[in-house]
Design a protein around this motif. Structure first.
Motif, PDB file in Angstrom:
ATOM      1  N   ILE A  42       0.866  -1.166   0.000  1.00  0.00           N
ATOM      2  CA  ILE A  42       0.000   0.000   0.000  1.00  0.00           C
ATOM      3  C   ILE A  42       0.910   1.225   0.000  1.00  0.00           C
ATOM      4  O   ILE A  42       1.706   1.395   0.915  1.00  0.00           O
ATOM      5  CB  ILE A  42      -0.898   0.034   1.250  1.00  0.00           C
ATOM      6  CG1 ILE A  42      -1.648  -1.293   1.396  1.00  0.00           C
ATOM      7  CG2 ILE A  42      -1.870   1.198   1.203  1.00  0.00           C
ATOM      8  CD1 ILE A  42      -2.573  -1.632   0.253  1.00  0.00           C
ATOM      9  N   ILE A  73      -6.722   8.601   4.522  1.00  0.00           N
ATOM     10  CA  ILE A  73      -7.116   7.333   3.900  1.00  0.00           C
ATOM     11  C   ILE A  73      -7.920   7.588   2.628  1.00  0.00           C
ATOM     12  O   ILE A  73      -7.686   6.962   1.587  1.00  0.00           O
ATOM     13  CB  ILE A  73      -7.950   6.477   4.880  1.00  0.00           C
ATOM     14  CG1 ILE A  73      -7.120   6.139   6.119  1.00  0.00           C
ATOM     15  CG2 ILE A  73      -8.419   5.187   4.189  1.00  0.00           C
ATOM     16  CD1 ILE A  73      -7.911   5.428   7.203  1.00  0.00           C
ATOM     17  N   TYR A  76      -5.738   8.677  -0.417  1.00  0.00           N
ATOM     18  CA  TYR A  76      -4.876   7.699  -1.060  1.00  0.00           C
ATOM     19  C   TYR A  76      -5.556   6.363  -1.337  1.00  0.00           C
ATOM     20  O   TYR A  76      -4.893   5.350  -1.504  1.00  0.00           O
ATOM     21  CB  TYR A  76      -3.630   7.470  -0.196  1.00  0.00           C
ATOM     22  CG  TYR A  76      -2.736   8.676  -0.136  1.00  0.00           C
ATOM     23  CD1 TYR A  76      -2.149   9.205  -1.287  1.00  0.00           C
ATOM     24  CD2 TYR A  76      -2.486   9.314   1.078  1.00  0.00           C
ATOM     25  CE1 TYR A  76      -1.341  10.315  -1.238  1.00  0.00           C
ATOM     26  CE2 TYR A  76      -1.664  10.429   1.136  1.00  0.00           C
ATOM     27  CZ  TYR A  76      -1.094  10.925  -0.026  1.00  0.00           C
ATOM     28  OH  TYR A  76      -0.287  12.030   0.029  1.00  0.00           O
ATOM     29  N   SER A  77      -6.860   6.346  -1.389  1.00  0.00           N
ATOM     30  CA  SER A  77      -7.574   5.095  -1.667  1.00  0.00           C
ATOM     31  C   SER A  77      -8.718   5.352  -2.635  1.00  0.00           C
ATOM     32  O   SER A  77      -9.025   6.494  -2.969  1.00  0.00           O
ATOM     33  CB  SER A  77      -8.132   4.485  -0.376  1.00  0.00           C
ATOM     34  OG  SER A  77      -9.212   5.265   0.115  1.00  0.00           O
ATOM     35  N   ASN A  78      -9.347   4.267  -3.078  1.00  0.00           N
ATOM     36  CA  ASN A  78     -10.482   4.365  -3.999  1.00  0.00           C
ATOM     37  C   ASN A  78     -11.822   4.158  -3.308  1.00  0.00           C
ATOM     38  O   ASN A  78     -12.839   3.950  -3.979  1.00  0.00           O
ATOM     39  CB  ASN A  78     -10.323   3.330  -5.119  1.00  0.00           C
ATOM     40  CG  ASN A  78      -9.137   3.625  -6.003  1.00  0.00           C
ATOM     41  OD1 ASN A  78      -8.868   4.779  -6.328  1.00  0.00           O
ATOM     42  ND2 ASN A  78      -8.421   2.585  -6.396  1.00  0.00           N
ATOM     43  N   TYR A  79     -11.830   4.216  -1.988  1.00  0.00           N
ATOM     44  CA  TYR A  79     -13.085   4.012  -1.272  1.00  0.00           C
ATOM     45  C   TYR A  79     -14.008   5.208  -1.473  1.00  0.00           C
ATOM     46  O   TYR A  79     -13.568   6.359  -1.525  1.00  0.00           O
ATOM     47  CB  TYR A  79     -12.826   3.799   0.214  1.00  0.00           C
ATOM     48  CG  TYR A  79     -12.056   2.540   0.497  1.00  0.00           C
ATOM     49  CD1 TYR A  79     -12.665   1.294   0.361  1.00  0.00           C
ATOM     50  CD2 TYR A  79     -10.711   2.587   0.865  1.00  0.00           C
ATOM     51  CE1 TYR A  79     -11.954   0.134   0.590  1.00  0.00           C
ATOM     52  CE2 TYR A  79      -9.999   1.420   1.097  1.00  0.00           C
ATOM     53  CZ  TYR A  79     -10.621   0.205   0.952  1.00  0.00           C
ATOM     54  OH  TYR A  79      -9.919  -0.949   1.169  1.00  0.00           O
ATOM     55  N   ASP A 173      -8.433  -5.640   0.520  1.00  0.00           N
ATOM     56  CA  ASP A 173      -9.149  -4.738   1.429  1.00  0.00           C
ATOM     57  C   ASP A 173      -9.007  -5.209   2.872  1.00  0.00           C
ATOM     58  O   ASP A 173      -8.832  -4.405   3.794  1.00  0.00           O
ATOM     59  CB  ASP A 173     -10.637  -4.681   1.061  1.00  0.00           C
ATOM     60  CG  ASP A 173     -10.897  -4.007  -0.264  1.00  0.00           C
ATOM     61  OD1 ASP A 173     -10.701  -2.784  -0.357  1.00  0.00           O
ATOM     62  OD2 ASP A 173     -11.297  -4.706  -1.201  1.00  0.00           O
ATOM     63  N   PHE A 176      -5.427  -4.580   4.089  1.00  0.00           N
ATOM     64  CA  PHE A 176      -5.228  -3.142   4.236  1.00  0.00           C
ATOM     65  C   PHE A 176      -5.944  -2.624   5.481  1.00  0.00           C
ATOM     66  O   PHE A 176      -5.366  -1.900   6.299  1.00  0.00           O
ATOM     67  CB  PHE A 176      -5.763  -2.436   2.982  1.00  0.00           C
ATOM     68  CG  PHE A 176      -5.591  -0.942   2.984  1.00  0.00           C
ATOM     69  CD1 PHE A 176      -4.385  -0.352   3.310  1.00  0.00           C
ATOM     70  CD2 PHE A 176      -6.657  -0.115   2.638  1.00  0.00           C
ATOM     71  CE1 PHE A 176      -4.219   1.031   3.301  1.00  0.00           C
ATOM     72  CE2 PHE A 176      -6.513   1.261   2.622  1.00  0.00           C
ATOM     73  CZ  PHE A 176      -5.287   1.845   2.948  1.00  0.00           C
TER      74      PHE A 176
END
Length: 204
Positions: A42, A73, A76-79, A173, A176
């Motif tokens: 990550i 978070i 830097y994520s695709n959530y 996921d 992470f």
């Protein structure tokens, strides 16, 4: 012995610098687990941001520290949305459906959050119904929730959501989420130890 919606992983955390192109360093956080084949890196492009993951919780689990962490978070994520709760309420929420999931908006925690806080395990929701949101128009479709702990005491949860029914949280996921939760839980534990030390010193 777990249901399909429950996981209890204890990954180790390895931190190091990697070279990514001329004169470019990216801080690689490699979270590894024996229960997931291979290593899942990550990347946090900004070293300062990674250190801030940890340093924010030096203030304890508060609305201020939780908000700062979910912002990193989400960045830097695709959530679609990221949230942190204590055991009773939402402390921070950024992303889709904040109008009714954010702090002060919801009068109770979602069903999946309550299950994670009760069992102490990661839980995955594979549908809006499993999330337990009472708003029928809510676009949140899948989620992963992992408890935050101090020693063995559950003090809150980290939650990450998707709005696409085709994206169900998978092994990456899980690793992470658990890796971050372990990182945050360790910092919260150290913060409590320091607080107790200060109280002991003050009592002398």
């Amino acid at each position: 012995n777990y249901s399909l919606n429950t996981f209890d992983l204890k990954p180790s955390l390895h931190i190091g610098l990697e070279q990514k192109g001329p004169n470019v360093e990216r801080f690689a956080v490699q979270i590894c687990s024996d229960t997931v084949s291979g290593h899942i890196p990550i990347y946090c492009p900004n070293v300062a941001d990674f250190y801030m993951y940890n340093n924010h919780f030096r203030k304890g689990l508060t609305q201020e520290s939780a908000t700062a962490v979910v912002r990193i978070i989400k960045k830097y994520s695709n959530y679609a949305a990221v949230s942190i709760t204590d055991t009773e309420r939402v402390l921070a929420y950024i992303g889709a459906e904040a109008n009714h999931h954010g702090p002060g908006k919801a009068d109770h925690l979602t069903d999946i959050t309550k299950r994670s806080l009760t069992t102490g395990h990661i839980h995955i929701a594979r549908s809006h119904k499993e999330i337990g949101c009472t708003d029928p128009s809510c676009s949140l479709s899948t989620a992963i929730v992992v408890p935050l702990t101090i020693n063995t005491r559950i003090v809150g949860s980290l939650k990450m959501y998707y709005t696409s029914n085709t994206h169900i949280p998978d092994a990456s996921d899980i690793v992470f989420a658990q890796g971050l939760a372990d990182l945050f839980s360790t910092q919260l534990e150290l913060t409590e130890i320091e607080h107790q030390r200060q109280l002991t010193e003050a009592a002398k």
